[in-house]
Write a protein that holds these residues in place. Structure first.
Motif, PDB file in Angstrom:
ATOM      1  N   PHE A  75       7.654  -2.013  -8.093  1.00 18.19           N
ATOM      2  CA  PHE A  75       6.615  -2.946  -8.557  1.00 18.19           C
ATOM      3  C   PHE A  75       7.268  -3.867  -9.577  1.00 18.19           C
ATOM      4  O   PHE A  75       8.321  -3.537 -10.127  1.00 18.19           O
ATOM      5  N   SER A  76       6.697  -5.043  -9.889  1.00 19.02           N
ATOM      6  CA  SER A  76       5.574  -5.725  -9.260  1.00 19.02           C
ATOM      7  C   SER A  76       6.140  -6.764  -8.296  1.00 19.02           C
ATOM      8  O   SER A  76       7.074  -7.490  -8.651  1.00 19.02           O
ATOM      9  N   LEU A  77       5.561  -6.887  -7.110  1.00 22.65           N
ATOM     10  CA  LEU A  77       6.060  -7.835  -6.130  1.00 22.65           C
ATOM     11  C   LEU A  77       4.930  -8.274  -5.221  1.00 22.65           C
ATOM     12  O   LEU A  77       3.916  -7.598  -5.096  1.00 22.65           O
ATOM     13  N   THR A  78       5.127  -9.443  -4.615  1.00 20.04           N
ATOM     14  CA  THR A  78       4.171  -9.948  -3.642  1.00 20.04           C
ATOM     15  C   THR A  78       4.598  -9.505  -2.254  1.00 20.04           C
ATOM     16  O   THR A  78       5.777  -9.252  -1.999  1.00 20.04           O
ATOM     17  N   SER A  79       3.642  -9.420  -1.352  1.00 18.98           N
ATOM     18  CA  SER A  79       3.948  -8.987   0.008  1.00 18.98           C
ATOM     19  C   SER A  79       4.409 -10.171   0.856  1.00 18.98           C
ATOM     20  O   SER A  79       4.052 -11.322   0.585  1.00 18.98           O
ATOM     21  N   SER A  80       5.196  -9.875   1.870  1.00 22.32           N
ATOM     22  CA  SER A  80       5.639 -10.864   2.848  1.00 22.32           C
ATOM     23  C   SER A  80       5.985 -10.119   4.127  1.00 22.32           C
ATOM     24  O   SER A  80       6.273  -8.915   4.090  1.00 22.32           O
ATOM     25  N   PRO A  81       5.978 -10.800   5.279  1.00 14.86           N
ATOM     26  CA  PRO A  81       6.319 -10.122   6.535  1.00 14.86           C
ATOM     27  C   PRO A  81       7.700  -9.468   6.498  1.00 14.86           C
ATOM     28  O   PRO A  81       7.879  -8.363   7.025  1.00 14.86           O
ATOM     29  N   GLU A  82       8.666 -10.127   5.865  1.00 18.96           N
ATOM     30  CA  GLU A  82      10.012  -9.545   5.799  1.00 18.96           C
ATOM     31  C   GLU A  82      10.011  -8.275   4.959  1.00 18.96           C
ATOM     32  O   GLU A  82      10.629  -7.267   5.332  1.00 18.96           O
ATOM     33  N   ARG A  83       9.299  -8.305   3.845  1.00 18.68           N
ATOM     34  CA  ARG A  83       9.256  -7.130   2.981  1.00 18.68           C
ATOM     35  C   ARG A  83       8.474  -5.985   3.619  1.00 18.68           C
ATOM     36  O   ARG A  83       8.740  -4.814   3.331  1.00 18.68           O
ATOM     37  N   GLU A  84       7.501  -6.315   4.460  1.00 13.92           N
ATOM     38  CA  GLU A  84       6.717  -5.275   5.124  1.00 13.92           C
ATOM     39  C   GLU A  84       7.601  -4.359   5.974  1.00 13.92           C
ATOM     40  O   GLU A  84       7.227  -3.215   6.249  1.00 13.92           O
ATOM     41  N   ARG A  85       8.761  -4.829   6.384  1.00 13.74           N
ATOM     42  CA  ARG A  85       9.677  -3.997   7.162  1.00 13.74           C
ATOM     43  C   ARG A  85      10.203  -2.829   6.345  1.00 13.74           C
ATOM     44  O   ARG A  85      10.585  -1.794   6.896  1.00 13.74           O
ATOM     45  N   HIS A  86      10.242  -2.979   5.032  1.00 17.42           N
ATOM     46  CA  HIS A  86      10.852  -1.975   4.161  1.00 17.42           C
ATOM     47  C   HIS A  86       9.845  -1.188   3.334  1.00 17.42           C
ATOM     48  O   HIS A  86      10.158  -0.079   2.892  1.00 17.42           O
ATOM     49  N   TYR A  87       8.649  -1.760   3.102  1.00 23.83           N
ATOM     50  CA  TYR A  87       7.705  -1.155   2.170  1.00 23.83           C
ATOM     51  C   TYR A  87       6.316  -1.034   2.794  1.00 23.83           C
ATOM     52  O   TYR A  87       5.954  -1.781   3.701  1.00 23.83           O
ATOM     53  N   LEU A  88       5.540  -0.116   2.226  1.00 27.18           N
ATOM     54  CA  LEU A  88       4.103  -0.061   2.455  1.00 27.18           C
ATOM     55  C   LEU A  88       3.431  -0.501   1.154  1.00 27.18           C
ATOM     56  O   LEU A  88       3.541   0.181   0.130  1.00 27.18           O
ATOM     57  N   PHE A  89       2.760  -1.634   1.193  1.00 29.47           N
ATOM     58  CA  PHE A  89       2.217  -2.241  -0.018  1.00 29.47           C
ATOM     59  C   PHE A  89       0.869  -1.638  -0.396  1.00 29.47           C
ATOM     60  O   PHE A  89       0.048  -1.323   0.456  1.00 29.47           O
ATOM     61  N   THR A  90       0.665  -1.519  -1.699  1.00 31.91           N
ATOM     62  CA  THR A  90      -0.619  -1.064  -2.225  1.00 31.91           C
ATOM     63  C   THR A  90      -1.583  -2.239  -2.310  1.00 31.91           C
ATOM     64  O   THR A  90      -1.223  -3.398  -2.058  1.00 31.91           O
ATOM     65  N   ALA A  91      -2.812  -1.939  -2.679  1.00 29.09           N
ATOM     66  CA  ALA A  91      -3.774  -2.982  -3.023  1.00 29.09           C
ATOM     67  C   ALA A  91      -3.264  -3.721  -4.267  1.00 29.09           C
ATOM     68  O   ALA A  91      -2.374  -3.240  -4.977  1.00 29.09           O
ATOM     69  N   PRO A  92      -3.793  -4.902  -4.560  1.00 38.20           N
ATOM     70  CA  PRO A  92      -3.309  -5.682  -5.713  1.00 38.20           C
ATOM     71  C   PRO A  92      -3.476  -4.950  -7.040  1.00 38.20           C
ATOM     72  O   PRO A  92      -4.487  -4.284  -7.267  1.00 38.20           O
ATOM     73  N   ILE A  93      -2.464  -5.087  -7.897  1.00 35.88           N
ATOM     74  CA  ILE A  93      -2.554  -4.532  -9.245  1.00 35.88           C
ATOM     75  C   ILE A  93      -2.674  -5.636 -10.306  1.00 35.88           C
ATOM     76  O   ILE A  93      -3.064  -5.367 -11.435  1.00 35.88           O
ATOM     77  N   SER A  94      -2.315  -6.884  -9.936  1.00 35.24           N
ATOM     78  CA  SER A  94      -2.484  -8.021 -10.850  1.00 35.24           C
ATOM     79  C   SER A  94      -2.354  -9.310 -10.046  1.00 35.24           C
ATOM     80  O   SER A  94      -1.961  -9.289  -8.880  1.00 35.24           O
TER      81      SER A  94
END
Length: 236
Positions: A75-94
């Motif tokens: 954390f903290s990061l924004t989601s993107s299609p490329e990043r989705e390949r590596h991570y499972l994103f949570t709901a927004p924290i800020s």
């Protein structure tokens, strides 16, 4: 009469959490990691029954650790299609709001990206900006200057102040904080301010679990449930 059995203490399982200094969301002060997003992540993980073990690293190293499975959460990061390949994103924290910074006396303004043509535009290496902005930069209408320093946002703001870059894109809360807290040491920062207008849509910072963990999806789902239950989620 039998002797009482000793009570065995059970320590909470540890989750390795990687981040970088990005005040006021996360930063180290007096040797302690703090910030709004730090408190959110810590509170949620502890409510889940885990003890977070934080490690503060340069952003590229923090990302690589989580992508390889050497850390569990980023954390903290924004989601993107490329990043989705590596991570499972949570709901927004800020919330995140990218804007352009320029020298106050430069007389610059913009309403479309083409207004930035022939200018030098500072960006931070490894950061994910609005896709349409990145696509425009790829057209080569401006000179892109990439910040790879340990504190890239501060470096970008100082380069604007010294006239080495025309504009620098940065999350507004973070860069306003950097200007306010560093202008005593770097007086030139007083010459820099955000231009009106948002680059892309207002977005959200999230936490992200490594896909290398077999239980990543279950962890992400529980994180979201606890985040919502505690009333800590940003509005998506």
């Amino acid at each position: 009469m039998s002797a009482a059995l000793p009570v065995l203490s059970q320590e909470a399982p540890v989750l390795k959490v990687a981040t970088t200094e990005y005040p006021p969301f996360e930063y180290v002060k007096d040797g302690v990691l703090q910030g709004d997003d730090v408190e959110t992540v810590r509170t949620v993980l502890q409510a889940m029954g885990y003890e977070p073990k934080f490690q503060v690293l340069p952003w590229a190293r923090a990302e690589m650790m989580v992508r390889r499975g050497n850390a569990d959460l980023l954390f903290s990061l924004t989601s993107s299609p490329e990043r989705e390949r590596h991570y499972l994103f949570t709901a927004p924290i800020s919330e995140a709001r990218d804007v352009l910074y320029a020298r106050k006396n430069a007389g610059l303004s913009w309403t479309s990206y083409n207004d930035l043509a022939d200018l030098s535009v500072g960006v931070t290496a490894g950061y994910s900006y609005a896709p349409e902005f990145m696509a425009w930069l790829m057209q080569g209408e401006s000179q892109v200057v990439t910040m790879n320093q340990e504190n890239p946002d501060l470096a970008g703001l100082r380069m604007v102040a010294m006239g080495r870059v025309d504009v620098f894109i940065c999350e507004q809360t973070a860069c306003d904080y950097l200007i306010e807290t560093n202008k005593g040491h770097y007086p030139e920062l007083s010459r820099v301010a955000a231009l009106p207008g948002v680059v892309g849509d207002e977005r959200f910072f999230r936490a992200a679990f490594s896909r290398k963990r077999p239980d990543a999806r279950a962890l992400r789902n529980e994180f979201n449930q606890v985040l919502k239950g505690l009333g800590l989620a940003a509005t998506d």
